[in-house]
Design a protein around this motif. Structure first.
Motif, PDB file in Angstrom:
ATOM      1  N   ILE A 273       0.858  -1.178   0.000  1.00  0.00           N
ATOM      2  CA  ILE A 273       0.000   0.000   0.000  1.00  0.00           C
ATOM      3  C   ILE A 273       0.896   1.230   0.000  1.00  0.00           C
ATOM      4  CG2 ILE A 273      -1.676   1.366   1.315  1.00  0.00           C
ATOM      5  CD1 ILE A 273      -2.809  -1.237   2.380  1.00  0.00           C
ATOM      6  N   GLY A 274       0.633   2.139  -0.909  1.00  0.00           N
ATOM      7  CA  GLY A 274       1.348   3.402  -0.940  1.00  0.00           C
ATOM      8  C   GLY A 274       0.464   4.505  -0.397  1.00  0.00           C
ATOM      9  N   ILE A 275       0.978   5.288   0.548  1.00  0.00           N
ATOM     10  CA  ILE A 275       0.271   6.453   1.061  1.00  0.00           C
ATOM     11  C   ILE A 275       0.813   7.669   0.312  1.00  0.00           C
ATOM     12  CG2 ILE A 275      -0.319   7.835   3.077  1.00  0.00           C
ATOM     13  CD1 ILE A 275      -1.354   5.005   3.264  1.00  0.00           C
ATOM     14  N   PHE A 276      -0.054   8.358  -0.422  1.00  0.00           N
ATOM     15  CA  PHE A 276       0.343   9.477  -1.272  1.00  0.00           C
ATOM     16  C   PHE A 276      -0.319  10.766  -0.781  1.00  0.00           C
ATOM     17  CE2 PHE A 276       0.980   5.741  -3.813  1.00  0.00           C
ATOM     18  CZ  PHE A 276       2.005   6.035  -4.708  1.00  0.00           C
ATOM     19  N   GLU A 277       0.416  11.882  -0.899  1.00  0.00           N
ATOM     20  CA  GLU A 277      -0.139  13.197  -0.592  1.00  0.00           C
ATOM     21  C   GLU A 277      -0.493  13.907  -1.893  1.00  0.00           C
ATOM     22  OE1 GLU A 277       0.986  17.482   1.493  1.00  0.00           O
ATOM     23  OE2 GLU A 277       2.513  15.912   1.321  1.00  0.00           O
ATOM     24  N   VAL A 278      -1.745  14.308  -2.018  1.00  0.00           N
ATOM     25  CA  VAL A 278      -2.199  15.000  -3.221  1.00  0.00           C
ATOM     26  C   VAL A 278      -1.590  16.399  -3.256  1.00  0.00           C
ATOM     27  CG1 VAL A 278      -4.203  15.857  -4.479  1.00  0.00           C
ATOM     28  CG2 VAL A 278      -4.344  13.698  -3.219  1.00  0.00           C
ATOM     29  N   ILE A 279      -1.021  16.775  -4.405  1.00  0.00           N
ATOM     30  CA  ILE A 279      -0.433  18.100  -4.574  1.00  0.00           C
ATOM     31  C   ILE A 279      -0.891  18.679  -5.907  1.00  0.00           C
ATOM     32  CG2 ILE A 279       1.606  17.503  -3.214  1.00  0.00           C
ATOM     33  CD1 ILE A 279       3.173  17.394  -5.858  1.00  0.00           C
ATOM     34  N   ASP A 280      -0.635  19.954  -6.096  1.00  0.00           N
ATOM     35  CA  ASP A 280      -0.897  20.595  -7.388  1.00  0.00           C
ATOM     36  C   ASP A 280       0.172  20.131  -8.373  1.00  0.00           C
ATOM     37  OD1 ASP A 280      -0.634  22.710  -9.511  1.00  0.00           O
ATOM     38  OD2 ASP A 280      -2.302  23.575  -8.375  1.00  0.00           O
TER      39      ASP A 280
ATOM     40  N   ALA B  78      -0.046  12.934  -6.985  1.00  0.00           N
ATOM     41  CA  ALA B  78       0.172  12.802  -5.540  1.00  0.00           C
ATOM     42  C   ALA B  78       1.542  12.169  -5.332  1.00  0.00           C
ATOM     43  CB  ALA B  78      -0.921  11.941  -4.907  1.00  0.00           C
ATOM     44  N   ILE B  79       2.244  12.598  -4.308  1.00  0.00           N
ATOM     45  CA  ILE B  79       3.608  12.159  -4.042  1.00  0.00           C
ATOM     46  C   ILE B  79       3.608  11.049  -2.994  1.00  0.00           C
ATOM     47  CG2 ILE B  79       5.884  12.876  -3.212  1.00  0.00           C
ATOM     48  CD1 ILE B  79       5.146  14.025  -5.893  1.00  0.00           C
ATOM     49  N   LEU B  80       4.401   9.992  -3.235  1.00  0.00           N
ATOM     50  CA  LEU B  80       4.516   8.891  -2.281  1.00  0.00           C
ATOM     51  C   LEU B  80       5.160   9.386  -0.989  1.00  0.00           C
ATOM     52  CD1 LEU B  80       4.272   5.803  -1.725  1.00  0.00           C
ATOM     53  CD2 LEU B  80       6.637   5.615  -2.559  1.00  0.00           C
TER      54      LEU B  80
ATOM     55  N   ILE C 248       8.660   9.705  -6.518  1.00  0.00           N
ATOM     56  CA  ILE C 248       7.688   8.695  -6.925  1.00  0.00           C
ATOM     57  C   ILE C 248       6.299   9.286  -6.734  1.00  0.00           C
ATOM     58  CG2 ILE C 248       6.704   6.432  -6.425  1.00  0.00           C
ATOM     59  CD1 ILE C 248       9.444   5.476  -5.694  1.00  0.00           C
ATOM     60  N   ALA C 249       5.510   9.234  -7.780  1.00  0.00           N
ATOM     61  CA  ALA C 249       4.203   9.886  -7.749  1.00  0.00           C
ATOM     62  C   ALA C 249       3.140   9.006  -8.383  1.00  0.00           C
ATOM     63  CB  ALA C 249       4.269  11.232  -8.481  1.00  0.00           C
TER      64      ALA C 249
END
Length: 290
Positions: free
Chosen positions: A213-220, A281-283, A230-231
């Motif tokens: 499971i990858g937790i990603f942060e949504v960004i512009d 989104a960035i890992l 890694i995105a």
């Protein structure tokens, strides 16, 4: 563990049987002053490490037909769960509970023995430590969905992430057939826009493998400055006109182009126009065997 009237009565009974708080503290390994505070209501909850020491001395045995919802801090100790654990112990040549205790670096043999034997329901933290030691996946365990959440929450809490909130895990986005695949806990105080994705492809091996499971942060998309990140990137395919979502290592190229690289050399890179990126989104974190 919250101390309610029923638990306080059990503790008082155990202290009386031992001959007093001081004598009982020598049996269970908890400071006598803390035991007195538990009984007087000065302390309203028992920390996990003290609860593991204390519980075997209380009347906490559960009948076989006990309702698992009666204690939401516990996971039922069933024959199926015991077999699930002992089968992996045999594979790893762990011959007995004492050897398991040593591998876990766990202090309380008696508590572990009673949980393994079914005489005491599992503490979520303890079974999470067992799974971690034996490299067992809670998704394969013979437990209820609620118990699985308790185990997974405890596993994340052991990593120091504190009070948690749950976010859904999404799988199948790469193939265009998204579905919800459980939940994962993330810190409640973390207010970032986070997404959890189940990895199904091998493009980013060895860092991300199927099942992770990858937790990603949504960004512009405009914030994708750093090459090599890694995105999760959703973009419009210039040939088909369809949107695709891929997990790749982002690298900026000249002429407004971006190269989406795979860590696995068996897969080719993708070259796209940066303007075609509609979402990214960035890992931030990788979770294995969850």
């Amino acid at each position: 563990m919250k101390i309610d009237d029923a638990l306080r009565a059990k503790l008082a009974d155990a202290v009386d049987k031992a001959g007093g708080a001081r004598e009982f503290s020598l049996q269970c390994g908890i400071n006598a002053a803390n035991i007195s505070r538990y009984l007087r209501g000065v302390i309203c909850s028992i920390k996990d490490d003290n609860w593991e020491k204390l519980a075997p001395y209380l009347d906490n045995d559960q009948p076989e037909n006990a309702d698992p919802g009666l204690n939401t801090d516990m996971v039922r100790s069933t024959p199926e769960l015991t077999e699930f654990i002992t089968s992996k112990m045999k594979i790893l040549h762990i011959r007995n509970i004492e050897q398991l205790r040593q591998r876990m670096n766990f202090s309380n043999y008696e508590s572990l023995r009673r949980q393994m034997s079914g005489k005491l329901n599992w503490f979520a933290d303890t079974v999470a430590r067992v799974f971690e030691t034996l490299e067992l996946d809670s998704a394969d365990a013979p437990v209820t969905a609620g118990e699985r959440r308790l185990i997974d929450h405890a596993a994340m809490k052991r990593q120091g992430t504190g009070v948690m909130r749950m976010i859904p895990v999404i799988k199948g986005l790469e193939t265009g057939t998204p579905a919800i695949d459980g939940e994962v806990p993330v810190p409640l105080k973390d207010e970032r826009d986070l997404r959890a994705f189940r990895i199904t492809g091998e493009q980013m091996k060895p860092l991300l493998v199927p099942g992770d499971i990858g937790i990603f942060e949504v960004i512009d998309p405009a914030e994708l400055f750093s090459s090599g990140q890694i995105a999760a990137i959703r973009y419009i395919d210039s040939i088909s006109g369809n949107e695709r979502l891929v997990f790749r290592r982002f690298c900026r190229a000249s002429g407004g182009l971006a190269v989406l690289n795979c860590d696995n050399p068996d897969f080719p890179c993708i070259v796209i126009n940066e303007n075609n990126i509609s979402w990214c989104a960035i890992l931030k974190e990788r979770i294995s065997k969850f």
